[in-house]
Design an enzyme around this catalytic site. Structure first.
Site, PDB file in Angstrom:
ATOM      1  N   LYS A   1       0.738  -1.451  -0.037  1.00 37.20           N
ATOM      2  CA  LYS A   1       0.267  -0.447  -0.132  1.00 37.20           C
ATOM      3  C   LYS A   1       1.185   1.231  -0.011  1.00 37.20           C
ATOM      4  O   LYS A   1       0.630   2.072  -0.328  1.00 37.20           O
ATOM      5  CB  LYS A   1      -1.046  -0.129   0.604  1.00 37.20           C
ATOM      6  CG  LYS A   1      -1.674   0.995   0.957  1.00 37.20           C
ATOM      7  CD  LYS A   1      -2.278   1.883   2.806  1.00 37.20           C
ATOM      8  CE  LYS A   1      -1.713   1.459   4.226  1.00 37.20           C
ATOM      9  NZ  LYS A   1      -1.030   3.187   3.850  1.00 37.20           N
ATOM     10  N   ASN A   2       1.864   1.449   1.322  1.00 41.36           N
ATOM     11  CA  ASN A   2       2.539   2.440   0.998  1.00 41.36           C
ATOM     12  C   ASN A   2       3.601   2.605   0.102  1.00 41.36           C
ATOM     13  O   ASN A   2       4.268   3.757  -0.217  1.00 41.36           O
ATOM     14  CB  ASN A   2       3.431   2.546   2.808  1.00 41.36           C
ATOM     15  CG  ASN A   2       2.275   2.239   3.306  1.00 41.36           C
ATOM     16  OD1 ASN A   2       0.930   2.637   3.068  1.00 41.36           O
ATOM     17  ND2 ASN A   2       2.893   1.736   4.160  1.00 41.36           N
TER      18      ASN A   2
ATOM     19  N   ARG B   1      -4.686  11.621   4.178  1.00 47.23           N
ATOM     20  CA  ARG B   1      -3.526  11.925   4.174  1.00 47.23           C
ATOM     21  C   ARG B   1      -2.321  11.971   3.091  1.00 47.23           C
ATOM     22  O   ARG B   1      -1.721  12.662   2.793  1.00 47.23           O
ATOM     23  CB  ARG B   1      -2.595  11.688   5.852  1.00 47.23           C
ATOM     24  CG  ARG B   1      -1.292  12.396   5.896  1.00 47.23           C
ATOM     25  CD  ARG B   1      -0.727  11.741   7.109  1.00 47.23           C
ATOM     26  NE  ARG B   1       0.200  12.594   7.060  1.00 47.23           N
ATOM     27  CZ  ARG B   1       1.299  13.139   6.814  1.00 47.23           C
ATOM     28  NH1 ARG B   1       0.756  14.462   6.545  1.00 47.23           N
ATOM     29  NH2 ARG B   1       2.982  13.349   7.090  1.00 47.23           N
TER      30      ARG B   1
ATOM     31  N   CYS C   1      -4.513  12.723  11.512  1.00 50.88           N
ATOM     32  CA  CYS C   1      -5.574  11.935  11.720  1.00 50.88           C
ATOM     33  C   CYS C   1      -5.141  11.507  13.391  1.00 50.88           C
ATOM     34  O   CYS C   1      -4.402  11.934  14.090  1.00 50.88           O
ATOM     35  CB  CYS C   1      -5.133  10.048  10.483  1.00 50.88           C
ATOM     36  SG  CYS C   1      -3.710   9.810  11.006  1.00 50.88           S
TER      37      CYS C   1
ATOM     38  N   ARG D   1       0.976  14.843  12.337  1.00 53.49           N
ATOM     39  CA  ARG D   1       1.393  14.921  11.120  1.00 53.49           C
ATOM     40  C   ARG D   1       1.473  15.482  10.505  1.00 53.49           C
ATOM     41  O   ARG D   1       0.483  15.855   9.404  1.00 53.49           O
ATOM     42  CB  ARG D   1       0.182  13.364  11.105  1.00 53.49           C
ATOM     43  CG  ARG D   1       0.622  12.225  11.425  1.00 53.49           C
ATOM     44  CD  ARG D   1      -0.381  11.064  11.428  1.00 53.49           C
ATOM     45  NE  ARG D   1       0.056  10.365   9.600  1.00 53.49           N
ATOM     46  CZ  ARG D   1       0.210   9.243   8.960  1.00 53.49           C
ATOM     47  NH1 ARG D   1      -1.334   8.652   9.677  1.00 53.49           N
ATOM     48  NH2 ARG D   1       0.909   8.616   8.398  1.00 53.49           N
ATOM     49  N   PRO D   2       1.894  16.290  10.487  1.00 49.64           N
ATOM     50  CA  PRO D   2       2.371  18.705  10.170  1.00 49.64           C
ATOM     51  C   PRO D   2       2.600  18.047   9.320  1.00 49.64           C
ATOM     52  O   PRO D   2       3.046  16.692   8.131  1.00 49.64           O
ATOM     53  CB  PRO D   2       2.371  18.979  10.536  1.00 49.64           C
ATOM     54  CG  PRO D   2       3.862  18.249  11.294  1.00 49.64           C
ATOM     55  CD  PRO D   2       2.625  17.153  12.008  1.00 49.64           C
TER      56      PRO D   2
ATOM     57  N   ASP E   1       4.725   0.519  11.413  1.00 50.54           N
ATOM     58  CA  ASP E   1       3.173  -0.028  10.715  1.00 50.54           C
ATOM     59  C   ASP E   1       3.612  -1.772  11.465  1.00 50.54           C
ATOM     60  O   ASP E   1       1.980  -1.976  11.063  1.00 50.54           O
ATOM     61  CB  ASP E   1       2.923  -0.360  10.127  1.00 50.54           C
ATOM     62  CG  ASP E   1       3.385   1.342   9.204  1.00 50.54           C
ATOM     63  OD1 ASP E   1       3.805   1.665   8.257  1.00 50.54           O
ATOM     64  OD2 ASP E   1       2.960   2.175  10.007  1.00 50.54           O
TER      65      ASP E   1
ATOM     66  N   VAL F   1       8.135   6.860  16.269  1.00 51.24           N
ATOM     67  CA  VAL F   1       8.018   7.508  15.272  1.00 51.24           C
ATOM     68  C   VAL F   1       6.765   8.756  14.708  1.00 51.24           C
ATOM     69  O   VAL F   1       6.496   9.944  14.633  1.00 51.24           O
ATOM     70  CB  VAL F   1       7.813   6.479  14.129  1.00 51.24           C
ATOM     71  CG1 VAL F   1       7.267   6.830  12.626  1.00 51.24           C
ATOM     72  CG2 VAL F   1       8.529   5.543  13.600  1.00 51.24           C
TER      73      VAL F   1
ATOM     74  N   ARG G   1      -8.967   0.444   4.217  1.00 57.41           N
ATOM     75  CA  ARG G   1      -8.089   1.189   3.933  1.00 57.41           C
ATOM     76  C   ARG G   1      -6.872   0.554   3.488  1.00 57.41           C
ATOM     77  O   ARG G   1      -6.620   0.903   2.264  1.00 57.41           O
ATOM     78  CB  ARG G   1      -7.777   2.509   5.116  1.00 57.41           C
ATOM     79  CG  ARG G   1      -9.059   3.612   4.318  1.00 57.41           C
ATOM     80  CD  ARG G   1      -8.612   4.075   5.219  1.00 57.41           C
ATOM     81  NE  ARG G   1      -7.182   4.791   5.134  1.00 57.41           N
ATOM     82  CZ  ARG G   1      -6.383   6.253   5.793  1.00 57.41           C
ATOM     83  NH1 ARG G   1      -6.738   6.403   6.842  1.00 57.41           N
ATOM     84  NH2 ARG G   1      -5.159   5.878   5.546  1.00 57.41           N
TER      85      ARG G   1
HETATM   86  C1  EPZ Z   1       3.887   7.023   5.170  1.00 57.03           C
HETATM   87  O1  EPZ Z   1       3.693   8.162   6.216  1.00 57.03           O
HETATM   88  C2  EPZ Z   1       3.769   5.160   5.439  1.00 57.03           C
HETATM   89  N1  EPZ Z   1       2.220   6.311   5.059  1.00 57.03           N
HETATM   90  C3  EPZ Z   1       3.088   5.467   7.199  1.00 57.03           C
HETATM   91  O2  EPZ Z   1       2.260   4.498   7.546  1.00 57.03           O
HETATM   92  C4  EPZ Z   1       4.266   5.113   7.964  1.00 57.03           C
HETATM   93  O3  EPZ Z   1       3.990   5.014   9.303  1.00 57.03           O
HETATM   94  C5  EPZ Z   1       4.852   6.436   8.069  1.00 57.03           C
HETATM   95  O4  EPZ Z   1       5.418   6.969   6.570  1.00 57.03           O
HETATM   96  C6  EPZ Z   1       6.518   6.136   8.950  1.00 57.03           C
HETATM   97  O5  EPZ Z   1       6.823   4.950   8.121  1.00 57.03           O
HETATM   98  C7  EPZ Z   1       2.282   5.848   3.166  1.00 57.03           C
HETATM   99  O6  EPZ Z   1       3.685   5.766   2.936  1.00 57.03           O
HETATM  100  C8  EPZ Z   1       0.918   6.375   2.623  1.00 57.03           C
HETATM  101  P1  EPZ Z   1       6.844  10.350   8.124  1.00 57.03           P
HETATM  102  P2  EPZ Z   1       4.310   9.534   6.913  1.00 57.03           P
HETATM  103  O7  EPZ Z   1       6.357  11.420   7.218  1.00 57.03           O
HETATM  104  O8  EPZ Z   1       5.091   9.862   4.971  1.00 57.03           O
HETATM  105  C9  EPZ Z   1       6.487  13.752  10.953  1.00 57.03           C
HETATM  106  C10 EPZ Z   1       0.029   3.156   7.590  1.00 57.03           C
HETATM  107  O9  EPZ Z   1      -0.307   2.696   8.031  1.00 57.03           O
HETATM  108  N2  EPZ Z   1       6.498  14.521  10.537  1.00 57.03           N
HETATM  109  O10 EPZ Z   1       7.734   9.835   8.036  1.00 57.03           O
HETATM  110  O11 EPZ Z   1       2.800  10.250   6.511  1.00 57.03           O
HETATM  111  C11 EPZ Z   1       5.036  13.043  11.402  1.00 57.03           C
HETATM  112  O12 EPZ Z   1       4.130  13.342  12.262  1.00 57.03           O
HETATM  113  C12 EPZ Z   1       0.536   4.481   7.506  1.00 57.03           C
HETATM  114  O13 EPZ Z   1       0.018   2.252   6.440  1.00 57.03           O
HETATM  115  C13 EPZ Z   1       6.540  16.135  10.134  1.00 57.03           C
HETATM  116  O14 EPZ Z   1       6.675  16.427  11.649  1.00 57.03           O
HETATM  117  O15 EPZ Z   1       5.169   9.571   7.647  1.00 57.03           O
HETATM  118  C14 EPZ Z   1       6.011  11.740  12.077  1.00 57.03           C
HETATM  119  O16 EPZ Z   1       5.413  11.492  14.079  1.00 57.03           O
HETATM  120  C15 EPZ Z   1       1.132   4.859   8.944  1.00 57.03           C
HETATM  121  N3  EPZ Z   1       6.121  16.720   9.630  1.00 57.03           N
HETATM  122  C16 EPZ Z   1       6.519  11.102  11.571  1.00 57.03           C
HETATM  123  O17 EPZ Z   1       7.042  12.660  11.708  1.00 57.03           O
HETATM  124  C17 EPZ Z   1       5.998  16.557   8.190  1.00 57.03           C
HETATM  125  O18 EPZ Z   1       6.385  17.074   7.163  1.00 57.03           O
HETATM  126  C18 EPZ Z   1       6.976  10.069  10.268  1.00 57.03           C
HETATM  127  O19 EPZ Z   1       6.372  11.156   9.405  1.00 57.03           O
HETATM  128  C19 EPZ Z   1       6.419  15.291   8.116  1.00 57.03           C
HETATM  129  C20 EPZ Z   1       6.107  13.701   8.915  1.00 57.03           C
END
Ligand code: EPZ
Length: 437
Positions: free
Chosen positions: A24-25, A96, A120, A125-126, A323, A345, A415
């Site tokens: 999915k990701n 998102r 969410c 998740r900014p 995850d 994370v 989802r």
């Molecule tokens: C991706 O989300 C995945 N989703 C998530 O899977 C996964 O948990 C995550 O990566 C970490 O591996 C998809 O690929 C669609 P991040 P993403 O940006 O890109 C913070 C699932 O269950 N952050 O690596 O949103 C954020 O809040 C989902 O399949 C900022 O602060 O993850 C988090 O605490 C859940 N500012 C951390 O970084 C930003 O601009 C990691 O987020 C971006 C992120």
């Protein structure tokens, strides 16, 4: 929001061989990346899940023509007819990952208008890392109500060398900025980049399109802008998170499972933790694999009858995947001893703990830390799924609880997985899914 539910009853050991669907990701961001390549691309091994449907709806709304052969998990996307660069509020609020079209739209049109994504349940998740990176690369950002207007400034082409330092190896920020950089003149370095298998599958796709991307030492991605990218054919990597869920289903029911298409080299730390629990895990079990032995395609697991407690903390790849935190916690509820789990994370990804407590699990949660004291058995209860992976944790617990478990909030389940309940049933699990009453 579907008000359907899942019913589970205690199941005997799960046994069998299962093919995985595409990740999915990986597929969500790869579909978004097709905006960069003007023409018709073909994706194979595409899961028919709600999130994929949502990303298809987004691209269709922008003007793309999409045909999804669900039976064969084959997706055809023609982006030559895309003529809009605005992502509607209701689309952004549903998923998102919609933010991932921002980089491709900016690269192709020099403009993007996106509604600010709703945080969410698992944290704020900014998207600050995304926006900081775009700004550094010459994009002008202006908030207009709930919308964000992004415009590539005219003088950007003068900057032929961008260094983007990510404060945290964000998966989405790495992907968004990398996709944008493929068509920006000059060189862009993304430092402290995320290198999850799903990010590397996107790199594979972009290179097939004609992008110039190099993965350098020290988590640096170097992108050299090109003038044009072309449509591609690609088969999405198998989903390591579906693989983890199925392996844990075999663990918690003390069964045995073979996943011939699983990429063990995408899951090293997680597999080590299963071995630490006492389960027998062998990899590279797929003789037909054309990936070369070092990719260790194929995973076989024979569960132990006396699982031991283990401790872990989640982290960016190759660390323990966030995850798989919730589903692994469910398995630890009936392991022998005390386990500690730390979620590094996301700041609020332990809500499944209180749902597992309703089933008799001995878990204490302190913000991002959980202590799990193994118990003899779990009891069925009415529980609520709070995110995709929490729904998986509750399904696993429901497979061993002594009485019936009812899980609501199953839009999360739909989802993240393509009919995973069907695969669990094939393995011998007592699981039924019911749509809206
Ligand atoms: C991706 O989300 C995945 N989703 C998530 O899977 C996964 O948990 C995550 O990566 C970490 O591996 C998809 O690929 C669609 P991040 P993403 O940006 O890109 C913070 C699932 O269950 N952050 O690596 O949103 C954020 O809040 C989902 O399949 C900022 O602060 O993850 C988090 O605490 C859940 N500012 C951390 O970084 C930003 O601009 C990691 O987020 C971006 C992120």
């Amino acid at each position: 929001m579907s008000n359907g539910h899942i019913l589970l009853r205690k199941s005997s050991e799960l046994h069998g061989t299962i093919e995985l669907t595409g990740a999915k990701n990986a597929v969500l961001v790869i579909i978004a990346s097709l905006i960069l390549a003007n023409g018709k691309s073909i994706l194979e091994n595409v899961p028919n899940s709600a999130d994929v449907q949502q990303m298809i709806a987004l691209l269709t709304d922008l003007g793309a023509q999409v045909y999804f052969d669900r039976e064969n998990n084959r997706l055809e996307v023609d982006t030559s007819t895309i003529d809009r660069f605005e992502v509607k509020q209701e689309i952004m609020n549903k998923m998102r990952a919609s933010i991932l079209v921002m980089g491709p739209l900016l690269a192709r049109f020099g403009r993007a208008k996106v509604a600010l994504p709703g945080g969410c349940l698992i944290g704020a998740r900014p998207i600050n890392y995304h926006l900081l990176g775009f700004k550094k690369m010459g994009v002008l950002l202006e908030e207009a109500g709930a919308f964000l207007n992004a415009v590539l400034s005219s003088h950007h082409s003068m900057q032929n060398h961008n260094r983007i330092i990510l404060e945290y190896p964000s998966v989405g920020a790495t992907e968004n900025l990398m996709m944008f950089a493929t068509l920006v003149p000059g060189e862009t370095y993304i430092i402290n980049a995320a290198l999850e298998p799903e990010v590397l599958d996107l790199v594979d796709v972009l290179r097939k399109m004609g992008a110039k991307i190099e993965i350098c030492d020290g988590m640096i991605i170097r992108i050299k802008g090109v003038d044009k990218l072309n449509p591609i054919n690609h088969s999405v990597i198998p989903d390591r998170l579906e693989a983890g869920a199925l392996l844990l289903a075999a663990c918690i029911t003390q069964g045995e499972i073979h996943l011939p298409t699983a990429r063990a080299d995408h899951m090293d730390i997680f597999l080590e933790k299963l071995r630490e629990m006492g389960h027998e895990v062998t990899t590279g079990t797929n003789p037909a694999s054309d990936l070369g032995y070092n990719m260790h395609q194929g995973i076989k697991l024979k569960a132990t009858k006396f699982p031991k407690a283990v401790s872990f903390k989640t982290g960016p790849y190759p660390g323990f995947p966030t995850d798989l935190q919730a589903p692994t916690m469910a398995t630890l509820c009936i392991a022998d001893g005390v386990s500690t789990v730390e979620e590094t994370v996301f700041e609020n990804r332990m809500m499944h703990g209180q749902e597992l407590q309703k089933m008799g699990a001995q878990i204490t949660i302190d913000r991002t830390h959980a202590t799990i004291r193994g118990v003899e058995m779990l009891y069925g209860a009415e529980v609520i799924a709070t995110d995709i992976r929490a729904s998986c944790a509750l399904v696993l617990a429901g497979l061993v609880a002594v009485s019936q478990t009812k899980i609501t909030g199953i839009h999360h389940w739909r989802r993240g997985y393509e009919k995973l309940e069907r695969k669990i049933k094939l393995l011998g699990g007592n699981i039924e899914i019911f749509d809206e009453e």
